[in-house]
Design a protein around this motif. Structure first.
Motif, PDB file in Angstrom:
ATOM      1  N   LEU A 104       0.764  -1.183   0.136  1.00  0.00           N
ATOM      2  CA  LEU A 104       0.053  -0.026   0.208  1.00  0.00           C
ATOM      3  C   LEU A 104       0.848   1.273  -0.048  1.00  0.00           C
ATOM      4  O   LEU A 104       0.228   2.455  -0.524  1.00  0.00           O
ATOM      5  N   TYR A 158       1.865  -7.237  -5.666  1.00  0.00           N
ATOM      6  CA  TYR A 158       0.669  -6.617  -5.142  1.00  0.00           C
ATOM      7  C   TYR A 158       0.674  -5.020  -5.419  1.00  0.00           C
ATOM      8  O   TYR A 158      -0.619  -4.611  -5.947  1.00  0.00           O
ATOM      9  N   LEU A 162      -2.265  -3.318  -7.784  1.00  0.00           N
ATOM     10  CA  LEU A 162      -2.976  -2.132  -7.692  1.00  0.00           C
ATOM     11  C   LEU A 162      -2.915  -1.014  -8.322  1.00  0.00           C
ATOM     12  O   LEU A 162      -3.964  -0.223  -8.689  1.00  0.00           O
ATOM     13  N   GLU A 163      -1.581  -0.771  -8.854  1.00  0.00           N
ATOM     14  CA  GLU A 163      -1.516   0.296  -9.649  1.00  0.00           C
ATOM     15  C   GLU A 163      -2.230   0.330 -11.207  1.00  0.00           C
ATOM     16  O   GLU A 163      -2.742   1.168 -11.553  1.00  0.00           O
ATOM     17  N   THR A 165      -5.087  -1.126 -11.556  1.00  0.00           N
ATOM     18  CA  THR A 165      -6.588  -1.200 -11.404  1.00  0.00           C
ATOM     19  C   THR A 165      -7.254   0.040 -11.886  1.00  0.00           C
ATOM     20  O   THR A 165      -6.516   1.401 -11.456  1.00  0.00           O
ATOM     21  N   THR A 167      -9.320   3.396 -12.206  1.00  0.00           N
ATOM     22  CA  THR A 167      -9.621   4.465 -11.299  1.00  0.00           C
ATOM     23  C   THR A 167     -11.219   4.748 -11.506  1.00  0.00           C
ATOM     24  O   THR A 167     -11.314   5.849 -10.658  1.00  0.00           O
ATOM     25  N   ARG A 170     -13.117   4.447  -8.210  1.00  0.00           N
ATOM     26  CA  ARG A 170     -12.758   5.599  -7.121  1.00  0.00           C
ATOM     27  C   ARG A 170     -12.927   7.000  -7.403  1.00  0.00           C
ATOM     28  O   ARG A 170     -13.332   7.731  -6.453  1.00  0.00           O
ATOM     29  N   PHE A 183     -10.208   2.738  -0.799  1.00  0.00           N
ATOM     30  CA  PHE A 183      -9.539   1.374  -1.206  1.00  0.00           C
ATOM     31  C   PHE A 183     -10.287   0.285  -1.035  1.00  0.00           C
ATOM     32  O   PHE A 183     -10.338  -0.696  -1.699  1.00  0.00           O
ATOM     33  N   GLU A 187     -10.948  -0.124  -5.228  1.00  0.00           N
ATOM     34  CA  GLU A 187      -9.542  -0.762  -5.594  1.00  0.00           C
ATOM     35  C   GLU A 187      -9.591  -2.060  -5.245  1.00  0.00           C
ATOM     36  O   GLU A 187      -9.186  -2.826  -6.154  1.00  0.00           O
ATOM     37  N   LEU A 188     -10.118  -2.478  -3.994  1.00  0.00           N
ATOM     38  CA  LEU A 188      -9.685  -3.680  -3.554  1.00  0.00           C
ATOM     39  C   LEU A 188     -10.814  -4.907  -4.318  1.00  0.00           C
ATOM     40  O   LEU A 188     -10.130  -5.872  -4.679  1.00  0.00           O
ATOM     41  N   ALA A 191      -9.342  -5.459  -7.715  1.00  0.00           N
ATOM     42  CA  ALA A 191      -8.152  -6.263  -7.919  1.00  0.00           C
ATOM     43  C   ALA A 191      -8.058  -7.398  -7.363  1.00  0.00           C
ATOM     44  O   ALA A 191      -6.890  -8.402  -7.338  1.00  0.00           O
ATOM     45  N   LEU A 195      -5.276 -10.430  -7.546  1.00  0.00           N
ATOM     46  CA  LEU A 195      -4.405 -11.006  -5.880  1.00  0.00           C
ATOM     47  C   LEU A 195      -4.451 -12.352  -5.657  1.00  0.00           C
ATOM     48  O   LEU A 195      -3.422 -12.894  -5.198  1.00  0.00           O
TER      49      LEU A 195
END
Length: 504
Positions: A104, A158, A162-163, A165, A167, A170, A183, A187-188, A191, A195
């Motif tokens: 993170l 990870y 996440l980068e 993902t 946007t 969000r 997040f 985001e989570l 992703a 993951l």
């Protein structure tokens, strides 16, 4: 079939196109020719002699052991398998728990990135050798040896997932929404599939690493395999090999996500007994034993003399880099030769199944195990290590490239196999193949160092020797050198990697 993460190969359909008067194909050709030229230039300096008196006879005996394995001669197979799975599962979980918070802040903290690069640059077996001095032959040594480098790997991968993902979700949240809420709710969830896929793949890697920990004395499957091979009990060694392959092949069934909680709780009881830890001894080891005494005393001239007294340092560093280069070029050549065997664009169903089976066999067998077998066949030179690195990594790259090629549609029908390969497929998959090679370069160098534990003259040979003679300060220095070399190679490979292709 071995699991592969969705982020392992993000290949695009690369067709030759002109950019500023230079085609990407020409640049890739220059990269390839430069690598091959460097390998040919250093080849005369590599010790590639066959030192075995009867390699073909030895090969026949090993093959006979694989064809006619004696499962009844394997001592406590369920216990060895259980410990192998327990170490892999809890090592992966511990690495994930430590790595996820680091992911993170990975992109925003240079210290976190540097720390993660350092811990993942040291092979799990080297970490095991280090922790053996503190925790002894215990499950805690095995867990720490896996969890620490895996934390660095999880943090990096990870963070990249996440980068990437999207946007949009969000950005659609109302202003003032907290960072944690953004997040957790946007985001989570987006992703999570990637993951989870990468975590499953890393667990498969942990299984192979858990087996290899047996080479330093931990009672996993690797311990029985190493003992059987060294003593010439090839029928027993063949049985252990088959147990390992069955364990990997059946992974999707016994490691199903619904069974993971039950598997984790039940395997926890296999990790004991836990060692008694003397905090004062641990502190002494960390603060004194692994550091040169002239350094602790502030004696610069004494430190220089201490460095001069380390024998064979430059030769083993040179051998490690040499083997890493030869292993990378060998992996590229193996991948070029083998990927068409597993693609549906060539051959028939029988040949394709055989090709895929060969690639799965080679990519599922760790380099250390392959090198150990080749060492028995060919004797102690760089040749067994080179063959092991080239075959394992080349098969891994070929397997992924074949999967990518199967998703490509051909523009022209009726071409012979050579035409499809040369004009339709190879120009489109080769950029991704080269990108994967540059990604694997750092891994190949790590393995080049660790193969010295088999008696091959790389950094691992002298590191293992200094640990056995309790010269922890020299061994730790060599570990730092190994990590530094891996970080430099990884940085160089990232600069050379074709743009637009991000294997993680």
């Amino acid at each position: 079939m071995a699991a592969t993460p969705t982020s392992e190969l993000a290949l695009q359909d690369h067709r030759p196109r002109l950019l500023g008067g230079h085609s990407p194909g020409m640049r890739l050709a220059r990269h390839t020719l430069t690598l091959i030229a460097l390998a040919l230039l250093v080849l005369p300096f590599a010790d590639l002699h066959v030192l075995s008196r009867d390699p073909w006879g030895e090969l026949g005996r090993i093959a006979q052991g694989l064809v006619l394995p004696h499962f009844s001669s394997v001592e406590s197979p369920l216990s060895a398998i259980g410990l192998t799975v327990a170490v892999a599962l809890w090592g992966t979980l511990a690495g994930m728990v430590m790595g996820f918070p680091l992911a993170l802040v990975f992109s925003r903290s240079r210290c976190v990135r540097a720390g993660c690069a350092f811990v993942r640059a040291i092979h799990e077996l080297f970490w095991a050798l280090l922790f053996l001095q503190v925790f002894g032959l215990s499950a805690l040594t095995a867990l720490a040896a896996l969890a620490i480098p895996y934390a660095g790997i999880f943090a990096k991968v990870y963070a990249e997932i996440l980068e990437q993902t999207p946007t949009a979700a969000r950005d659609a949240l109302p202003e003032g929404t907290g960072r944690l809420s953004r997040f957790v709710y946007t985001e989570l969830p987006l992703a999570f599939a990637q993951l989870a896929a990468y975590t499953r793949y890393r667990f498969e890697c942990a299984l192979r690493s858990s087996v290899l920990l047996g080479f330093v004395g931990l009672p996993t499957l690797g311990y029985q395999l190493e003992s059987a091979f060294r003593e010439g009990r090839y029928f027993e060694a063949g049985a252990v090999m088959w147990l390992f392959y069955l364990l990997i092949a059946s992974l999707p069934w016994w490691a199903h996500r619904r069974l993971v909680p039950l598997l984790a709780l039940s395997s926890l009881f296999l990790l004991g007994p836990w060692p008694d830890i003397d905090a004062s001894l641990v502190w002494r080891f960390v603060s004194q034993d692994i550091w040169p005494q002239p350094l602790l005393a502030g004696d610069i001239s004494g430190l220089i003399d201490w460095l001069r007294d380390i024998p064979k340092l430059l030769p083993v560093i040179a051998n490690t880099l040499l083997l890493g280069l030869l292993g990378s070029v060998g992996a590229l050549l193996v991948a070029l030769a083998l990927w068409p065997l597993a693609s549906h664009h060539f051959g028939n169903r029988l040949t394709q199944a055989a090709g895929k089976g060969l690639l799965i066999f080679l990519r599922s067998t760790p380099e250390l195990m392959l090198a150990f077998v080749f060492l028995l066949l060919l004797g102690p030179s760089l040749l067994p290590a080179w063959l092991a690195l080239a075959l394992h990594n080349g098969a891994l790259i070929a397997f992924l490239v074949a999967r990518h090629a199967d998703n490509l549609k051909l523009d022209m029908d009726g071409l012979p196999a050579s035409g499809k390969l040369g004009y339709q497929l190879l120009p489109r998959v080769y950029p991704g193949m080269l990108a994967l090679l540059y990604y694997r370069a750092e891994v190949i160098l790590r393995e080049s160092a660790i193969l010295g534990m088999l008696g091959i003259a790389t950094l691992g040979y002298v590191i293992d020797d200094y640990f056995q003679t309790l010269m922890f300060d020299v061994a730790f220095l060599l570990l730092l050198i190994t990590a530094g070399l891996n970080i430099l190679v990884d940085a160089g490979a990232r600069r050379l990697r074709p743009r637009g292709i991000q294997p993680s």
